[in-house]
Motif scaffolding. Structure first.
Motif, PDB file in Angstrom:
ATOM      1  N   THR B  21      45.003  27.632  48.878  1.00  0.00           N
ATOM      2  CA  THR B  21      45.574  26.397  48.424  1.00  0.00           C
ATOM      3  C   THR B  21      45.068  26.105  46.707  1.00  0.00           C
ATOM      4  OG1 THR B  21      43.829  24.964  48.985  1.00  0.00           O
ATOM      5  CG2 THR B  21      45.388  25.676  50.519  1.00  0.00           C
ATOM      6  N   ARG B  22      44.165  27.004  46.235  1.00  0.00           N
ATOM      7  CA  ARG B  22      43.746  26.385  44.977  1.00  0.00           C
ATOM      8  C   ARG B  22      44.024  27.701  43.844  1.00  0.00           C
ATOM      9  NH1 ARG B  22      40.464  21.906  45.929  1.00  0.00           N
ATOM     10  NH2 ARG B  22      42.178  20.770  47.270  1.00  0.00           N
ATOM     11  N   ILE B  23      43.962  28.860  44.325  1.00  0.00           N
ATOM     12  CA  ILE B  23      43.779  30.083  43.323  1.00  0.00           C
ATOM     13  C   ILE B  23      44.944  30.106  42.419  1.00  0.00           C
ATOM     14  CG2 ILE B  23      45.104  31.546  44.890  1.00  0.00           C
ATOM     15  CD1 ILE B  23      42.006  32.608  42.612  1.00  0.00           C
ATOM     16  N   ASP B  24      46.041  29.968  42.633  1.00  0.00           N
ATOM     17  CA  ASP B  24      47.173  29.989  41.780  1.00  0.00           C
ATOM     18  C   ASP B  24      47.231  28.804  40.621  1.00  0.00           C
ATOM     19  OD1 ASP B  24      48.419  31.925  42.846  1.00  0.00           O
ATOM     20  OD2 ASP B  24      49.977  30.769  43.826  1.00  0.00           O
ATOM     21  N   GLU B  25      46.914  28.013  41.113  1.00  0.00           N
ATOM     22  CA  GLU B  25      46.554  26.786  40.230  1.00  0.00           C
ATOM     23  C   GLU B  25      45.323  26.775  39.219  1.00  0.00           C
ATOM     24  OE1 GLU B  25      46.250  22.002  41.158  1.00  0.00           O
ATOM     25  OE2 GLU B  25      45.860  23.282  42.575  1.00  0.00           O
ATOM     26  N   ILE B  26      44.413  27.562  39.752  1.00  0.00           N
ATOM     27  CA  ILE B  26      43.232  27.759  38.705  1.00  0.00           C
ATOM     28  C   ILE B  26      43.720  28.720  37.778  1.00  0.00           C
ATOM     29  CG2 ILE B  26      40.802  28.505  38.613  1.00  0.00           C
ATOM     30  CD1 ILE B  26      40.307  27.365  41.423  1.00  0.00           C
ATOM     31  N   GLY B 172      34.282  40.585  52.115  1.00  0.00           N
ATOM     32  CA  GLY B 172      34.692  39.281  52.575  1.00  0.00           C
ATOM     33  C   GLY B 172      35.833  38.595  52.233  1.00  0.00           C
ATOM     34  N   SER B 173      36.266  37.352  52.817  1.00  0.00           N
ATOM     35  CA  SER B 173      37.385  36.672  52.416  1.00  0.00           C
ATOM     36  C   SER B 173      37.069  35.266  52.320  1.00  0.00           C
ATOM     37  CB  SER B 173      38.365  36.812  53.556  1.00  0.00           C
ATOM     38  OG  SER B 173      39.508  35.850  53.376  1.00  0.00           O
ATOM     39  N   PRO B 174      37.322  34.417  51.139  1.00  0.00           N
ATOM     40  CA  PRO B 174      38.177  35.169  50.044  1.00  0.00           C
ATOM     41  C   PRO B 174      37.254  35.931  49.012  1.00  0.00           C
ATOM     42  CG  PRO B 174      37.465  32.796  49.416  1.00  0.00           C
ATOM     43  CD  PRO B 174      37.066  33.147  50.960  1.00  0.00           C
ATOM     44  N   PHE B 175      38.029  36.781  48.426  1.00  0.00           N
ATOM     45  CA  PHE B 175      37.197  37.512  47.333  1.00  0.00           C
ATOM     46  C   PHE B 175      37.896  37.598  45.991  1.00  0.00           C
ATOM     47  CE2 PHE B 175      34.669  40.696  45.344  1.00  0.00           C
ATOM     48  CZ  PHE B 175      33.300  41.075  46.261  1.00  0.00           C
ATOM     49  N   VAL B 176      37.511  37.261  44.929  1.00  0.00           N
ATOM     50  CA  VAL B 176      38.340  37.253  43.655  1.00  0.00           C
ATOM     51  C   VAL B 176      37.671  38.221  42.727  1.00  0.00           C
ATOM     52  CG1 VAL B 176      38.763  35.898  41.793  1.00  0.00           C
ATOM     53  CG2 VAL B 176      38.812  34.866  44.159  1.00  0.00           C
TER      54      VAL B 176
END
Lengths: 219, 219
Positions: B21-26, B172-176
């Motif tokens: 819910t956050r990754i695209d925005e960041i 793991g998940s999430p992983f960036v």
């Protein structure tokens, strides 16, 4: 007088060390004391089937990077220890003995000194002689401390303390329990603080359940 | 054009959902795109010797509480799913097929819809019929999607994608991963953001190493 926050930690836990540099300050800000509980992750891991982070494939390599980055992010002094992992029974027992015989404040000062020795000054805190030096620096008689920490009474107490922690659901380090609410990990300290804040604002708690924790807005 | 951020997730991971819910925005805030990588934690756990959180003694009971509290803290909609844990291969394969044949943006929209179905609307996303309904809602032909997601080509691709992720150290998940720098967990998103910020300020990076991450001051 409000009940203290329970703070569980293993002396070989880097995230426990990070937490140890903040927990008293956060608690004090919200008018709470802290009960420090040294535990042994080795015993806890027998229940959870877990293992020390650095020994886990992939996670092990990552965690060293994360220790360093997390320390820098929070502005905490940290140097990767040479002696690691290492046994922490003696340090845990010494802390308990100090709590029993010299009071909680001196025991906490000792615990902080042990953590700093391991994670800043790269001292082998598994060595009783090193713990004796740290004790002397705090005006503690090192001979009495060593005798106390190696007594059967204290060995039994540490075993029992770990059993109590497990019974309360503690499975990692650091672990914080505030009036029954459990928080695992230094990365939950933002929620620890939000929770303490909410307890001082009962009108917010009445709004209902977890809404009290809505501290952050979507980024 | 700067390289995209790599975002790895398993559809059964609550923290993966929060991150989704956050990754695209960041990323957008710092002028970066996101490459979404569905993976299978079941395969990853064979390498790390780990297990799904809710199945681990003590940790299992805690994690349900933490999912709820963390969602509330960050203002993310969340409802404990009835169907859990559940197989996520079909959803992962459908996402890959969409990436291959309908483009990344529609695949990402689908992935977000799947996550929301599981963790907000309590839908059993292991059921192909449920995924077909979600696809239709996005204007995707559900028959073509189902055929694609069950093809040998896509099954082989998902296996290979998980192998690539493991080779890159994902556990793991999430992983960036941002330009080689790995971040595990939704609770590292503050560091993800600080890191992206530092990349846009090369003069800060020159100061040296991890100092760039000193975003927070001691509390």
């Amino acid at each position: 007088m409000t009940a203290p926050i329970d703070f569980y930690f293993d002396f070989s836990s880097p995230y426990g060390y990070f937490a140890s540099t903040r927990i008293d300050e956060i608690a004090r800000k919200y008018g709470r004391g802290v009960q420090w509980h040294p535990i042994l992750l080795g015993v806890v891991f027998k229940t959870t089937g877990s293992a020390p982070l650095p020994s886990i494939p992939l996670k092990g390599e990552y965690c060293w990077r994360d220790f360093e980055r997390t320390a820098a992010f929070h502005g905490i002094e940290y140097k990767r220890p040479t002696h690691f992992p290492l046994p922490t029974q003696h340090a845990a027992r010494a802390t308990l003995w100090l709590q029993n015989h010299r009071g909680g404040d001196l025991a906490t000062a000792f615990a902080k000194a042990v953590y700093r020795a391991l994670f800043v000054d790269d001292i082998n805190i598994a060595e009783p002689a090193e713990l004796a030096k740290l004790a002397e620096g705090l005006g503690i008689d090192p001979v009495a401390l060593n005798e106390g920490a190696t007594s059967y009474q204290i060995k039994d107490q540490l075993k029992a303390e770990v059993d109590v922690a497990l019974a309360k659901g503690v499975f990692g380090s650091p672990f914080v329990i505030i009036d029954g609410e459990p928080f695992w990990g230094f990365d939950r300290f933002d929620q620890v603080e939000a929770y303490l804040k909410s307890l001082r604002q009962p009108e917010l708690r009445a709004v209902g359940g977890n809404d009290i924790l809505k501290e952050k807005k979507p980024a």
